[in-house]
Design an enzyme around this catalytic site. Structure first.
Site: not given
Ligand SMILES: OCN(O)CCCc1ccccc1
Ligand code: NI
Length: 208
Positions: A135, A178-179, A182
């Site tokens: 992240c 993941h988003e 957040h």
């Molecule tokens: O929230 C965005 N993030 O911090 C960037 C990486 C997002 C990410 C998404 C799926 C698998 C691994 C990492």
């Molecule tokens: Ni992230």
């Protein structure tokens, strides 16, 4: 909001200094839905977030600006409590039998700014990326399977204000979850079983 005002100035390009890190309050808060029709500010915010992702995936620009590569970004990571996420997932170039790279016809598998995205249904089956997740708001590596829904149905509004419903699987499913996490104050490591970080339970799918 003064933070957003700075971010959306025409000359400003989002960089790592704009991305808050663990401990910053907005990473653990639920963001608010944005109102439609979109304000100019919220439209520009989405564009700046997408520009950041493009820059972060360009080796020359990323190096010059000191960017970590990212496939997604959420408003909470910019200190904003707005349900805005940007997703930019490249298509992998193919390699022919002679080992030459064949650039894909479509450069991106997913390129979208999603407003007010929410999961409206999901598979019983779980899934996790084989390599775990990282992240941009977390400066250390936290190993382990990030257990998520394998497949999700997501409803959101696009920048034109159209309501969309998409069904996602594999990497796209993990990234969008993941988003969306957040925007609900959830971090990827909340889904790791820290006692057995690499355990595969109950038919969980491991995604390469
Ligand atoms: O929230 C965005 N993030 O911090 C960037 C990486 C997002 C990410 C998404 C799926 C698998 C691994 C990492
Ligand atoms: Ni992230």
């Amino acid at each position: 909001d003064q933070i957003q005002e700075n971010l959306i100035k025409p000359s400003h390009q989002i960089d790592m200094d704009d991305i808050v890190r663990e401990g910053f309050p907005t990473l653990r808060e639920v963001a608010d839905e944005v109102a439609f029709p979109l304000s100019k500010e919220d439209l520009i915010l989405g564009e700046k977030m997408m520009e950041f992702l493009r820059n972060s995936q360009d080796p020359v620009i990323a190096d010059k600006m000191g960017l970590r590569g990212g496939v997604g970004l959420a408003g909470n990571q910019l200190g904003l409590l707005k349900k805005v996420i940007a997703v930019l997932i490249p298509n992998e170039p193919e390699i022919d039998e002679a080992g030459n790279e064949i650039l894909p016809t479509e450069p991106f598998k997913m390129q979208e700014v999603l407003y007010n995205a929410k999961i409206v249904s999901h598979s019983v089956q779980d899934a996790a990326l084989e390599t775990g997740e990282g992240c941009l708001s977390v400066d250390e590596e936290i190993p382990g399977f990030v257990v998520r829904h394998a497949r999700v149905t997501v409803e959101y509004y696009n920048k034109e204000g159209e309501k969309k419903k998409i069904r996602l699987k594999n990497f796209e499913s993990m990234c969008v979850q993941h988003e969306i996490d957040h925007t609900n104050g959830i971090m990827f490591y909340d889904h790791i079983d820290l006692k057995e970080p690499w355990a595969i339970k109950d038919g969980m799918l491991v995604i390469q």
